[in-house]
Design a protein around this motif. Structure first.
Motif, PDB file in Angstrom:
ATOM      1  N   VAL A  94       1.061  -1.273  -0.043  1.00 45.49           N
ATOM      2  CA  VAL A  94       0.219  -0.167   0.075  1.00 45.49           C
ATOM      3  C   VAL A  94       0.702   1.404   0.030  1.00 45.49           C
ATOM      4  O   VAL A  94       1.205   1.710   1.116  1.00 45.49           O
ATOM      5  N   GLU A  95       1.017   1.530  -1.079  1.00 46.67           N
ATOM      6  CA  GLU A  95       2.211   3.015  -1.275  1.00 46.67           C
ATOM      7  C   GLU A  95       1.589   3.916  -2.240  1.00 46.67           C
ATOM      8  O   GLU A  95       1.822   3.845  -3.478  1.00 46.67           O
ATOM      9  N   PRO A  96       0.678   4.703  -1.571  1.00 45.21           N
ATOM     10  CA  PRO A  96      -0.208   5.803  -2.674  1.00 45.21           C
ATOM     11  C   PRO A  96       0.864   6.817  -2.908  1.00 45.21           C
ATOM     12  O   PRO A  96       2.001   7.039  -2.143  1.00 45.21           O
ATOM     13  N   ALA A  97       0.791   7.536  -3.841  1.00 43.39           N
ATOM     14  CA  ALA A  97       1.566   8.427  -4.450  1.00 43.39           C
ATOM     15  C   ALA A  97       1.455   9.786  -3.643  1.00 43.39           C
ATOM     16  O   ALA A  97       0.395   9.804  -2.653  1.00 43.39           O
ATOM     17  N   ALA A  98       2.769  10.559  -3.410  1.00 41.93           N
ATOM     18  CA  ALA A  98       2.491  11.849  -2.638  1.00 41.93           C
ATOM     19  C   ALA A  98       1.371  12.703  -2.929  1.00 41.93           C
ATOM     20  O   ALA A  98       0.600  12.968  -1.961  1.00 41.93           O
ATOM     21  N   GLU A  99       0.982  12.845  -4.374  1.00 42.05           N
ATOM     22  CA  GLU A  99      -0.350  13.593  -4.435  1.00 42.05           C
ATOM     23  C   GLU A  99      -1.486  12.827  -3.870  1.00 42.05           C
ATOM     24  O   GLU A  99      -2.567  13.449  -3.503  1.00 42.05           O
ATOM     25  N   GLU A 100      -1.743  11.687  -3.875  1.00 43.76           N
ATOM     26  CA  GLU A 100      -2.826  10.846  -3.519  1.00 43.76           C
ATOM     27  C   GLU A 100      -2.947  10.997  -2.109  1.00 43.76           C
ATOM     28  O   GLU A 100      -3.901  10.898  -1.404  1.00 43.76           O
ATOM     29  N   LEU A 101      -1.798  11.027  -1.319  1.00 40.11           N
ATOM     30  CA  LEU A 101      -1.971  11.499   0.029  1.00 40.11           C
ATOM     31  C   LEU A 101      -2.331  12.594   0.631  1.00 40.11           C
ATOM     32  O   LEU A 101      -2.928  12.739   1.648  1.00 40.11           O
ATOM     33  N   ARG A 102      -2.064  13.633  -0.216  1.00 44.27           N
ATOM     34  CA  ARG A 102      -2.490  14.989   0.017  1.00 44.27           C
ATOM     35  C   ARG A 102      -3.961  15.303  -0.565  1.00 44.27           C
ATOM     36  O   ARG A 102      -4.508  15.677   0.390  1.00 44.27           O
ATOM     37  N   GLN A 103      -4.410  14.456  -1.407  1.00 47.41           N
ATOM     38  CA  GLN A 103      -5.669  15.017  -1.799  1.00 47.41           C
ATOM     39  C   GLN A 103      -6.173  13.293  -2.313  1.00 47.41           C
ATOM     40  O   GLN A 103      -6.116  12.848  -3.505  1.00 47.41           O
ATOM     41  N   PRO A 104      -6.722  12.491  -1.434  1.00 46.73           N
ATOM     42  CA  PRO A 104      -7.069  11.185  -1.977  1.00 46.73           C
ATOM     43  C   PRO A 104      -8.277  11.379  -3.115  1.00 46.73           C
ATOM     44  O   PRO A 104      -9.256  12.005  -2.639  1.00 46.73           O
ATOM     45  N   ARG A 105      -8.424  10.309  -3.704  1.00 44.42           N
ATOM     46  CA  ARG A 105      -9.311  10.231  -4.755  1.00 44.42           C
ATOM     47  C   ARG A 105     -10.426   9.270  -3.958  1.00 44.42           C
ATOM     48  O   ARG A 105     -10.293   8.622  -2.835  1.00 44.42           O
ATOM     49  N   GLU A 106     -11.406   9.032  -4.645  1.00 48.88           N
ATOM     50  CA  GLU A 106     -12.641   8.292  -4.322  1.00 48.88           C
ATOM     51  C   GLU A 106     -12.339   6.721  -4.204  1.00 48.88           C
ATOM     52  O   GLU A 106     -12.641   6.058  -3.481  1.00 48.88           O
TER      53      GLU A 106
ATOM     54  N   HIS B 255      -8.867   3.607  -4.996  1.00 51.53           N
ATOM     55  CA  HIS B 255      -7.496   3.477  -5.394  1.00 51.53           C
ATOM     56  C   HIS B 255      -7.201   2.021  -5.606  1.00 51.53           C
ATOM     57  O   HIS B 255      -7.800   1.232  -4.781  1.00 51.53           O
ATOM     58  N   LEU B 256      -6.561   1.440  -6.517  1.00 52.65           N
ATOM     59  CA  LEU B 256      -6.367   0.144  -6.626  1.00 52.65           C
ATOM     60  C   LEU B 256      -4.843  -0.160  -6.247  1.00 52.65           C
ATOM     61  O   LEU B 256      -3.882   0.401  -6.721  1.00 52.65           O
ATOM     62  N   PHE B 257      -4.680  -1.370  -5.446  1.00 54.28           N
ATOM     63  CA  PHE B 257      -3.482  -1.800  -5.150  1.00 54.28           C
ATOM     64  C   PHE B 257      -3.380  -3.247  -5.647  1.00 54.28           C
ATOM     65  O   PHE B 257      -4.398  -4.009  -5.345  1.00 54.28           O
ATOM     66  N   LEU B 258      -2.277  -3.586  -6.046  1.00 49.95           N
ATOM     67  CA  LEU B 258      -1.877  -5.018  -6.568  1.00 49.95           C
ATOM     68  C   LEU B 258      -0.454  -5.528  -6.586  1.00 49.95           C
ATOM     69  O   LEU B 258       0.306  -4.373  -6.655  1.00 49.95           O
ATOM     70  N   ASP B 259      -0.406  -6.635  -6.580  1.00 48.31           N
ATOM     71  CA  ASP B 259       1.054  -7.288  -6.676  1.00 48.31           C
ATOM     72  C   ASP B 259       1.020  -8.192  -7.834  1.00 48.31           C
ATOM     73  O   ASP B 259       0.711  -9.383  -7.686  1.00 48.31           O
TER      74      ASP B 259
ATOM     75  N   HIS C 252      -9.560   0.228  -3.035  1.00 52.84           N
ATOM     76  CA  HIS C 252      -9.791   0.988  -1.817  1.00 52.84           C
ATOM     77  C   HIS C 252     -10.692   2.131  -1.879  1.00 52.84           C
ATOM     78  O   HIS C 252     -10.507   3.079  -2.552  1.00 52.84           O
ATOM     79  N   PHE C 253     -11.682   2.300  -1.105  1.00 48.05           N
ATOM     80  CA  PHE C 253     -12.524   3.417  -1.039  1.00 48.05           C
ATOM     81  C   PHE C 253     -12.513   4.048   0.216  1.00 48.05           C
ATOM     82  O   PHE C 253     -13.265   3.784   1.261  1.00 48.05           O
ATOM     83  N   PRO C 254     -11.666   5.139   0.289  1.00 48.29           N
ATOM     84  CA  PRO C 254     -11.681   5.858   1.810  1.00 48.29           C
ATOM     85  C   PRO C 254     -12.936   6.905   1.686  1.00 48.29           C
ATOM     86  O   PRO C 254     -13.555   6.937   0.805  1.00 48.29           O
ATOM     87  N   LEU C 255     -13.447   7.311   2.813  1.00 50.65           N
ATOM     88  CA  LEU C 255     -14.325   8.216   3.074  1.00 50.65           C
ATOM     89  C   LEU C 255     -13.956   9.460   2.654  1.00 50.65           C
ATOM     90  O   LEU C 255     -13.511  10.328   3.461  1.00 50.65           O
ATOM     91  N   VAL C 256     -14.042  10.093   1.639  1.00 54.65           N
ATOM     92  CA  VAL C 256     -13.601  11.369   1.213  1.00 54.65           C
ATOM     93  C   VAL C 256     -14.633  12.211   0.405  1.00 54.65           C
ATOM     94  O   VAL C 256     -15.652  11.574  -0.216  1.00 54.65           O
ATOM     95  N   ASN C 257     -14.773  13.366   0.230  1.00 54.30           N
ATOM     96  CA  ASN C 257     -15.802  14.129  -0.253  1.00 54.30           C
ATOM     97  C   ASN C 257     -14.711  14.921  -1.620  1.00 54.30           C
ATOM     98  O   ASN C 257     -14.416  15.984  -1.132  1.00 54.30           O
ATOM     99  N   ASP C 258     -14.649  14.117  -2.683  1.00 55.23           N
ATOM    100  CA  ASP C 258     -13.913  14.660  -3.726  1.00 55.23           C
ATOM    101  C   ASP C 258     -14.930  15.224  -4.956  1.00 55.23           C
ATOM    102  O   ASP C 258     -15.130  16.617  -4.586  1.00 55.23           O
ATOM    103  N   THR C 259     -15.229  14.498  -5.857  1.00 55.96           N
ATOM    104  CA  THR C 259     -16.082  15.203  -6.887  1.00 55.96           C
ATOM    105  C   THR C 259     -17.480  15.382  -6.396  1.00 55.96           C
ATOM    106  O   THR C 259     -18.198  16.009  -7.141  1.00 55.96           O
TER     107      THR C 259
END
Length: 780
Positions: A663-675, A677-681, A692-699
Motif C-alpha cells: 500500500v504505497e499511494p503517491a504523494a499527491e494521493e496522500l495530499r488529496q485522496p481520490r474516491e 484506489h487500486l493496489f495489487l502485486d 480501496h474506497f476511503p471516505l472522502v468528499n472529492d467530486t
C-alpha cells in the motif's frame, strides 16, 4: 483432524535437588524457601516441596511424578518462594522447561542459572515410557483434545442423621471442580482427563474421604461407606465411564462444510452477475468464478450509515451479486446485523431499509437511559446471569446500543442468518473481534483475531471453531458441557463494537503518530522468532522499582469493561509441534506464542473487544488462504488518514508473511485522496487485489450524480464535513440531523457509482487472477 488411540504416555520424574545463593527478603535471616511445580498438561494443581528454613542454599532432594503424553507440548514451570507467616509468600525466581527436549530413558541433570554465576537451581529429570496406556487424542496438529472420563457420584443417607451438615465433593482439574450440597442430596457428575492420576475428595465437616479414580473399573458401580469417627451415616456410590468421543469444537483450519456448500451456491449467482456486468460471451465455470469480498471498517454510526449507502451503490450498478463475502467491524457490523434479518435483503430495493436506518439515526436518544429502560436492562441481565452467562458491563452496553439503534428489542440471532445464505442469494457476512488479556498486556502485545459467521465462531490462529448457536455455552476439552440459549445478536454487537474497553496503554499507543505507533508495535513483535529452547523464561527477584513498574503495568492494562464470555477452548492442550504449524505461525500476533501455558486455552473466559484497538479493519478473515479471495473492495470509514489503517494492515501482513499488496499511494494521493484506489502485486497471484474506497468528499462537492454538475443553489448539498475533529460524523456522535444523514448516504452511494469503470476494471482483474490460478504455476 486425527482421531486415534495414540501411544506415547510417559512417566516424568522431576527431582528438585537444591538451590544456591538465593536472595533473602529479610535483612536479618536467610529465606525460608520452597519450590512449586506446575505442569498443566499432566496435573491441574501446583505441587510443592517442603519448606527449608533459614538457608540461602536450601536442599530439598524431593521427587515428583507426572504422567505425560509425548505428543503434547509439555512445559513445566518451577517457582521458588520465600515463605512468610505474616504476609503473602514472596516470589523469588521462576524458570520454565520444555520436557519435549528429553528423550525416553534419559536421566538428565539440569542446572538453571538464576542471574548470577553462583545463583542457580539444580533439578534432575527422568523420562520413561509407560506401555500400559494408549490415549484417545483428537488433534489438528495445533490443539489437542484428550480422552475424558465421566465420574457419577451418588450419596445416600444412612441411619437417623438425615439432612445434617453439608458435603463437598472435589475432583481437581475436572470441568466441575468442586460441588457442594446437603448430605444425601443425590447425584453428582465430574468430567476429567482420563489419563490423569486424579482422586475424588469428599469433605464432611472436619472429616475427609479420598478415592483414587484410576483404581475404579470402567462401567461398574462401586459402593463405599463414608468412614467417620462416629456412626457411619452416608453411603457413596461411584461409577466411572468414558465420556463421548465426539467433539463439539471443530479442529481444522479450512472453512466448514456449510461454508463450502454456500460458496458453491453463491458462485452460480456470481457467475450470472459477472457475465452480465462484464458482457461476457460465455458462461463461467465454477472453478473460474473469482471470489470477491467487501471489507468494511468500523466507525460507529458513521460506518453503519456509509455502508448502507455504498451497498445501495453496488446494487444500483448491478455488482452486489458479484460479491461472495462481506466482513464488518464495530459500527459496520450494526448495518450487517440489521440487513441480514431479511433473508432476501440484497435482492430487494434498499430504499426501505435505508428509510428505517434514517429514522433510528436521527431519533432522540435521551430515552435510552430513562429509569424504565434501565429497569428493563436490569431484568434481562439478571435473567442472563441466572442462565449461566458471566455478568459484565459489556452486556449492559449491548442493551443500550440496541436501544440506540432500535425502538424495540430484536429477537434475531446470528445462527438465523443461515436462512439468508440457503440459496446463495446474499453474500456471507463475517463479523470480527479481537481476543486479548483482561489485564497485564496491551492489545498490541496480545491480540488474536476471532471471527463470527452465521455458521461458526472461531479462532483461525488455533484452527478451532464452534457452531454459532453454541457461542456462550460452556465447553471443556472440546466437549459441550452446558448448552446455554443462544444470545440475541445485540449481545454480539456489544462485543464487536465495545467502544469502552480500551485500556490506558492502548490509548497511549494511539495518541502517537501512525508511524511511531507501528514502529513501537513492530518492536514488540521482534522477539517472535521460531525457536525452541529448553529454558523458555527466567524471572528474577523483583526490586522495589520492579514492583512499582508492575503496579503501573496493571493500572495501564486493566480492562474493567471487557466482555467475559465462556471460553470454548478451555482445557484443550497444544500439540508438540504446534509452533511450527503453518497456519498457527501465519496468524501469530502475540509475544506469548512460545508459552502455551499462558495462551487462550488456559483461560476460563475470553476477553473479546472491538478490533479497532489494534487495526480498524475486518480484513483478516478474507486473508485466510483457504478462502482464496481474489479481490477485496475496501470500504474505509476513518476520518483521519485515508490510507492509515490499510497501511497498518499491509505492515501487519508483511510481518506475518501473509500475501498482501504493498500500500504505497503517491504523494499527491496522500495530499488529496481520490474516491477509489487500486493496489495489487502482479508478481504474487496469491495476494488479493485491493480496491480501496476511503471516505472522502472529492467530486461530490461539485456533482450531484456521476457526470451531473451541481447548480449554484445545490452546492450546499455537496458540503460534507469529514474533518477529524469538528465533523458531525465523529464516532462519539450517536444522533445525526436529517440533513447530515442524507448527505452521508448520498456521498457514500455517489462515491461507488462514480467509479463504475474502476469497479469493472477490478472485476476483470479478479477474473484474470482466478483463471491464472486455475491454470496453475507457469514454467519459467
Amino acid at each position: 483432524m486425527a482421531l486415534a488411540k495414540v501411544p506415547g504416555t510417559c512417566l516424568l520424574t522431576v527431582r528438585i535437588l537444591q538451590a544456591y545463593d538465593l536472595p533473602s527478603k529479610d535483612l536479618v535471616t536467610p529465606s525460608d524457601c520452597y519450590v512449586t511445580l506446575w505442569l498443566p498438561t499432566a496435573c491441574s494443581q501446583k505441587l510443592q516441596t517442603r519448606t527449608v528454613r533459614n538457608s540461602r542454599n536450601p536442599v530439598w532432594n524431593q521427587s515428583f511424578h507426572f504422567r505425560i503424553h509425548n505428543q503434547l507440548r509439555n512445559i513445566i514451570q518451577l517457582k521458588i518462594f520465600d515463605q512468610d507467616l505474616v504476609t503473602s509468600d514472596d516470589h523469588l525466581l521462576s524458570v520454565q522447561f520444555d520436557v519435549g527436549t528429553l528423550r525416553v530413558g534419559e536421566h538428565k541433570h539440569k542446572s538453571f542459572p538464576l542471574g548470577s554465576k553462583d545463583k542457580r537451581l539444580e533439578v534432575e529429570f527422568r523420562l520413561r515410557s509407560l506401555s500400559d496406556c494408549a490415549e484417545q487424542l483428537v488433534s489438528n496438529d495445533i490443539l489437542v483434545a484428550r480422552e475424558l472420563s465421566c465420574l457419577h457420584v451418588r450419596l445416600e443417607e444412612m441411619g437417623d442423621q438425615q439432612g445434617k451438615g453439608r458435603v463437598q465433593l472435589v475432583v481437581p482439574g475436572s470441568y466441575e471442580g468442586s460441588q457442594e450440597a446437603s448430605v444425601g442430596a443425590g447425584s453428582f457428575c465430574f468430567h476429567f482427563p482420563a489419563c490423569w492420576e486424579q482422586e475424588l475428595s469428599i469433605h464432611l465437616k472436619d472429616e475427609q474421604l479420598k478415592v483414587p479414580l484410576n483404581s475404579l473399573p470402567n462401567g461398574q458401580v462401586v459402593r463405599l461407606v463414608f468412614p467417620t469417627s462416629q456412626e457411619p451415616f452416608m453411603r457413596v456410590e461411584l461409577k466411572k465411564e468414558e465420556s463421548p468421543e465426539k467433539l463439539a469444537v471443530r479442529l481444522g483450519s479450512g472453512p466448514c462444510t456449510e461454508e463450502q456448500a454456500f460458496l458453491s451456491r453463491r458462485k452460480q449467482v456470481v457467475a450470472r452477475a459477472l457475465k452480465q456486468a462484464l458482457q461476457l460471451d460465455e458462461d463461467l465455470q465454477e472453478d473460474e468464478v473469482p471470489v470477491i469480498a467487501v471489507m468494511a471498517t468500523g466507525g460507529g454510526i458513521r460506518a453503519m450509515t456509509s455502508l448502507y449507502g455504498q451497498l445501495a451503490g453496488l446494487q444500483e450498478l448491478g455488482l452486489l451479486d458479484c460479491v461472495s463475502y462481506i466482513t464488518g467491524a464495530s459500527g459496520s457490523t450494526w448495518a450487517l446485523a440489521n440487513l441480514y434479518e431479511d433473508p432476501e435483503w440484497s435482492q430487494k430495493d434498499l430504499a426501505e431499509p435505508t428509510k428505517l436506518l434514517k429514522t433510528q439515526v436521527t431519533k432522540n436518544k435521551l430515552g435510552v437511559l430513562a429509569p424504565s429502560r434501565l429497569w428493563q436492562y436490569q431484568q434481562e441481565l439478571a435473567e442472563r446471569t441466572r442462565l449461566g452467562h458471566p455478568a459484565c458491563f459489556t452486556n449492559l452496553w449491548a442493551l443500550i446500543n440496541e436501544a440506540l439503534l432500535h425502538d424495540e428489542p430484536h429477537e434475531h440471532k446470528l445462527s438465523e442468518q443461515r436462512e439468508a445464505l440457503s440459496r446463495g442469494q446474499n453474500p456471507m457476512p463475517i463479523y470480527c473481534a479481537l481476543n486479548t488479556k483482561a489485564q497485564g498486556l496491551s492489545t498490541f502485545e496480545f491480540g488474536e483475531w476471532c471471527e463470527f459467521s452465521p455458521y461458526e465462531v472461531g479462532f483461525p490462529k488455533y484452527g478451532a471453531f464452534i457452531p454459532s448457536e453454541l457461542f456462550g455455552s460452556e465447553f471443556f476439552m472440546g466437549r459441550l458441557m452446558k448448552q446455554l440459549p443462544e444470545s440475541r445478536i445485540c449481545f454480539l454487537e456489544g462485543i464487536w463494537s465495545n467502544l469502552y474497553a480500551a485500556n490506558l496503554q492502548d490509548s497511549l499507543y494511539w495518541a502517537s503518530e501512525p508511524g511511531q505507533f507501528w514502529e513501537h508495535w513492530a518492536k514488540d513483535q521482534a522477539s517472535l522468532e521460531k525457536e525452541r529452547v529448553p529454558l523458555l523464561k527466567i524471572e528474577e527477584t523483583q526490586t522495589v522499582a520492579g514492583k512499582i513498574a508492575e503496579f503501573f503495568t496493571d493500572l495501564l492494562t486493566r480492562r474493567p469493561l471487557a466482555q467475559a464470555s465462556h471460553n470454548f477452548l478451555r482445557g484443550l492442550h497444544f500439540h508438540k509441534d504446534y509452533f511450527e504449524h503453518l497456519h498457527f505461525s501465519a496468524w501469530k500476533a502475540t509475544k506469548l506464542d512460545g508459552c502455551p501455558n499462558e495462551l487462550t486455552p488456559m483461560e476460563p473466559y475470553l476477553c473479546l473487544l472491538d478490533v479497532g484497538y489494534l487495526i480498524n479493519t475486518s480484513c483478516p478473515p478474507l486473508l485466510r488462504p483457504m478462502r482464496d479471495v481474489d479481490l477485496i473492495v475496501s470500504l474505509d470509514y476513518n476520518l483521519q488518514g485515508a490510507f492509515q489503517q490499510l497501511q497498518l494492515l499491509g505492515r501487519f501482513c508483511e510481518e506475518q508473511g501473509i500475501p498482501f499488496p504493498a500500500v504505497e499511494p503517491a504523494a499527491e494521493e496522500l495530499r488529496q485522496p481520490r474516491e477509489c484506489h487500486l493496489f495489487l502485486d502482479p508478481d504474487r497471484p496469491e495476494a488479493p487485489a485491493v480496491l480501496h474506497f476511503p471516505l472522502v468528499n472529492d467530486t461530490f462537492r461539485t456533482h450531484s450524480a456521476p457526470g451531473v454538475r451541481r447548480a449554484p443553489e445545490e452546492m450546499a448539498a455537496g458540503a460534507v464535513d469529514l474533518s477529524a475533529s469538528g465533523s458531525p460524523y465523529h464516532y462519539s456522535k450517536v444522533t445525526y440531523s436529517a440533513d447530515d444523514a442524507d448527505k452521508l448516504l448520498r456521498l457514500a452511494r455517489y462515491n461507488v457509482c462514480n467509479n463504475r469503470g474502476r469497479l469493472l476494471e477490478a472485476l476483470r482483474l479478479a477474473l484474470r487472477l482466478r483463471r491464472r490460478k486455475r491454470r496453475g504455476p507457469q514454467p519459467q
